[in-house]
Scaffold this motif. Structure first.
Motif, PDB file in Angstrom:
ATOM      1  N   ALA A 148      -3.977  33.170 -51.350  1.00  0.00           N
ATOM      2  CA  ALA A 148      -4.148  33.637 -52.591  1.00  0.00           C
ATOM      3  C   ALA A 148      -5.171  34.054 -52.965  1.00  0.00           C
ATOM      4  CB  ALA A 148      -3.728  32.356 -53.673  1.00  0.00           C
ATOM      5  N   GLY A 205      -5.309  37.868 -52.199  1.00  0.00           N
ATOM      6  CA  GLY A 205      -4.281  38.552 -53.187  1.00  0.00           C
ATOM      7  C   GLY A 205      -5.050  38.751 -54.362  1.00  0.00           C
ATOM      8  N   GLU A 206      -5.673  37.762 -55.031  1.00  0.00           N
ATOM      9  CA  GLU A 206      -6.249  37.982 -56.147  1.00  0.00           C
ATOM     10  C   GLU A 206      -7.416  39.050 -56.232  1.00  0.00           C
ATOM     11  OE1 GLU A 206      -9.183  37.612 -58.995  1.00  0.00           O
ATOM     12  OE2 GLU A 206      -9.606  36.961 -57.274  1.00  0.00           O
ATOM     13  N   GLN A 233      -5.709  42.499 -55.787  1.00  0.00           N
ATOM     14  CA  GLN A 233      -5.173  42.954 -57.299  1.00  0.00           C
ATOM     15  C   GLN A 233      -6.244  43.264 -58.178  1.00  0.00           C
ATOM     16  OE1 GLN A 233      -1.821  43.465 -57.994  1.00  0.00           O
ATOM     17  NE2 GLN A 233      -3.103  44.618 -59.496  1.00  0.00           N
ATOM     18  N   THR A 240      -2.749  39.431 -45.752  1.00  0.00           N
ATOM     19  CA  THR A 240      -1.572  38.425 -46.480  1.00  0.00           C
ATOM     20  C   THR A 240      -0.557  39.099 -47.109  1.00  0.00           C
ATOM     21  OG1 THR A 240      -2.972  38.728 -48.558  1.00  0.00           O
ATOM     22  CG2 THR A 240      -3.637  36.903 -47.207  1.00  0.00           C
ATOM     23  N   GLU A 241       0.500  38.764 -47.270  1.00  0.00           N
ATOM     24  CA  GLU A 241       1.648  39.197 -47.882  1.00  0.00           C
ATOM     25  C   GLU A 241       1.110  39.427 -49.382  1.00  0.00           C
ATOM     26  OE1 GLU A 241       6.299  38.075 -49.473  1.00  0.00           O
ATOM     27  OE2 GLU A 241       4.907  36.486 -48.194  1.00  0.00           O
ATOM     28  N   GLU A 242       0.494  38.658 -50.081  1.00  0.00           N
ATOM     29  CA  GLU A 242       0.007  38.851 -51.350  1.00  0.00           C
ATOM     30  C   GLU A 242      -0.871  40.188 -51.585  1.00  0.00           C
ATOM     31  OE1 GLU A 242      -0.038  34.347 -50.889  1.00  0.00           O
ATOM     32  OE2 GLU A 242      -0.165  36.333 -50.011  1.00  0.00           O
ATOM     33  N   GLN A 248       1.756  43.202 -51.162  1.00  0.00           N
ATOM     34  CA  GLN A 248       2.274  43.443 -52.030  1.00  0.00           C
ATOM     35  C   GLN A 248       1.750  44.102 -53.604  1.00  0.00           C
ATOM     36  OE1 GLN A 248       3.952  39.537 -53.104  1.00  0.00           O
ATOM     37  NE2 GLN A 248       5.795  39.848 -51.908  1.00  0.00           N
ATOM     38  N   ALA A 249       0.413  43.881 -53.499  1.00  0.00           N
ATOM     39  CA  ALA A 249      -0.506  44.436 -54.563  1.00  0.00           C
ATOM     40  C   ALA A 249      -0.796  45.905 -54.274  1.00  0.00           C
ATOM     41  CB  ALA A 249      -1.748  43.766 -54.333  1.00  0.00           C
ATOM     42  N   HIS A 276       2.835  35.568 -42.872  1.00  0.00           N
ATOM     43  CA  HIS A 276       2.359  36.955 -43.331  1.00  0.00           C
ATOM     44  C   HIS A 276       2.374  37.976 -42.347  1.00  0.00           C
ATOM     45  CE1 HIS A 276       0.477  34.913 -46.954  1.00  0.00           C
ATOM     46  NE2 HIS A 276       0.263  33.847 -46.120  1.00  0.00           N
TER      47      HIS A 276
END
Length: 464
Positions: free
Chosen positions: A215, A218-219, A222, A242-244, A247-248, A297
């Protein structure tokens, strides 16, 4: 001169049968069927082999000072190892010392790199902001042939910058026609979690991934995208794990933003179970940032590559020998972050990508060479097979296999993550500047043969 006959040429767009004539200046002179060998020309029979553009690794760290020690591969040993694996060019990172001007740092790293065996370029890190940084960025683009700047959102109290510095650098890069690259992890959160884990006595390598959860990447990814969107600045996110973060990037690209993502082969192959090995040193070997993730991931990373939403593969080799890793024996935050892998990159991606059926040979070329050349404005000098392009080529045996052992590799480090792994797909011959430098197990890398490759600002066409 060098004539390559009988091979199947594979580019990012197509495959076709043709011969390639390389001139004495290290460029591709002609491509065609049944070319005649000029007098005195060396002829290579490439029957049964694929002839592809040499690999370009856009993310390396040769002899980098970091975490109280220095990466063990220097610019000669690291680039020589790359040649043995089919990589003919690298883009390394200039990391200024505290208070050092960016331009002076670039000149110092140019000096270190004079020993390189293959062609190279540089990203330059922005680690603070003042008028000197502003001016140096302009000078590096105009005079230095630099068109990309690195930003660390991690490594608090060392390399990490805050959002204000990042925004200033982004605005300056955009007006100069440069690309911002970013290590996207939330450094404040990491420092907070590291302190908590150490306070609980969790000092081993297994705490490393706990301090840098998915996370947090991901943060940061983004947030970096959001900042880049404010001024429509091109952004390249390194070592997406990562997946996060994937995706971003996908969401940003669907909005039309110029955002690119880079994947490391090791993140496609290994998961976070490596940190739970009962052998402390075996686990510590895998300490790098971002860390290896839960296996789920990997599906997102492969999906990002297959769909074209992630564009490049790199190694991020920052080699530390096992005695260097021991610096963190009692504190995981002091284990030097970094792993080797420049020599293995292309075989790992071929085996796990092409042999598995996930990728085509053309996509392999795109991910290991052409996309990097296009993104960083090296194309068409690099990353393609065309008259006038550099004669940087790899003759690839798609069906040959070998079992990886550290003793058989050429990196200046005493282990490999891939020890005992059998890989299919090998560089039989590597040609750099029209010269065979890797020949069926014999390395003929020449110290200092590599050239510094200047890159024009983005949007300026590079002529052949």
């Amino acid at each position: 001169m060098l004539l390559i006959k009988g091979g199947l040429i594979v580019t990012a767009e197509r495959r076709f049968d043709a011969d390639i004539l390389c001139d004495d200046a290290g460029r591709i002179a002609r491509i065609g069927a049944d070319l005649e060998a000029p007098t005195g020309c060396t002829v290579i029979d490439a029957s049964g082999l694929l002839v592809m553009p040499g690999g370009i690794d856009p993310h390396t760290h040769m002899e980098m000072p970091f975490m109280g020690t220095t990466a063990s591969d220097d610019f000669f040993t690291g680039t020589a190892a790359g040649l043995a694996g089919g990589t003919t060019s690298i883009i390394d990172f200039v990391i200024p010392d505290q208070g050092q001007s960016l331009f002076d740092a670039w000149r110092a790293w140019r000096g270190k790199a004079e020993k390189a065996a293959s062609d190279y370029g540089f990203h330059v890190a922005v680690t603070h902001w003042d008028e000197q940084v502003h001016d140096d960025m302009g000078r590096l683009v105009r005079e230095g042939g630099v068109n990309s700047f690195k930003h660390f959102m991690a490594y608090k109290n060392a390399l990490m910058i805050d959002d204000t510095v990042f925004l200033r650098s982004m605005q300056r890069a955009r007006e100069l026609g440069a690309l911002c690259t970013v290590h996207a992890e939330n450094g404040d959160a990491i420092a907070f979690l590291q302190a908590q884990l150490l306070a609980k006595g969790e000092t081993g390598p297994s705490s490393h991934p706990l301090s840098r959860p998915a996370a947090i990447e991901g943060e940061a990814a983004q947030r970096a995208i959001t900042l880049a969107e404010l001024d429509d600045t091109p952004l390249y996110i390194v070592h997406v794990s990562t997946e996060e973060a994937t995706q971003a990037i996908v969401a940003a690209r669907l909005k039309g933003l110029k955002v690119y993502g880079e994947v490391l082969p090791q993140h496609l192959v290994f998961d976070d179970s490596v940190y739970h090995d009962s052998d402390w040193l075996q686990a510590a070997r895998h300490v790098m940032s971002p860390p290896f993730r839960p296996k789920a991931h990997q599906k997102a990373l492969w999906g990002g590559l297959i769909s074209g939403q992630l564009q490049t593969t790199a190694t991020d080799p920052c080699c530390f020998c096992q005695d260097q890793k021991m610096r963190g024996r009692d504190d995981f935050t002091k284990i030097p972050n970094g792993v080797p892998g420049i020599e293995e990159r292309m075989s790992v991606l071929w085996h796990h990508g092409v042999v598995s059926g996930r990728l085509s040979a053309e996509e392999f070329v795109a991910f290991t060479s052409t996309n990097t050349a296009r993104i960083f404005n090296l194309y068409p000098r690099k990353g393609c097979i065309a008259p006038g392009a550099d004669a940087d080529l790899v003759l690839w045996d798609p069906s040959a296999s070998r079992t990886i052992t550290a003793g058989a590799l050429h990196q200046n480090v005493d282990y490999t993550l891939y020890e005992g792994m059998t890989l299919t797909g090998l560089a039989v011959k590597t040609i750099s500047q029209g010269v065979v430098v890797w020949d069926e197990g014999t390395l003929r890398a020449e110290r200092g043969k590599g050239r510094y490759i200047r890159r024009l600002a983005l949007g300026r066409e590079r002529p052949l």
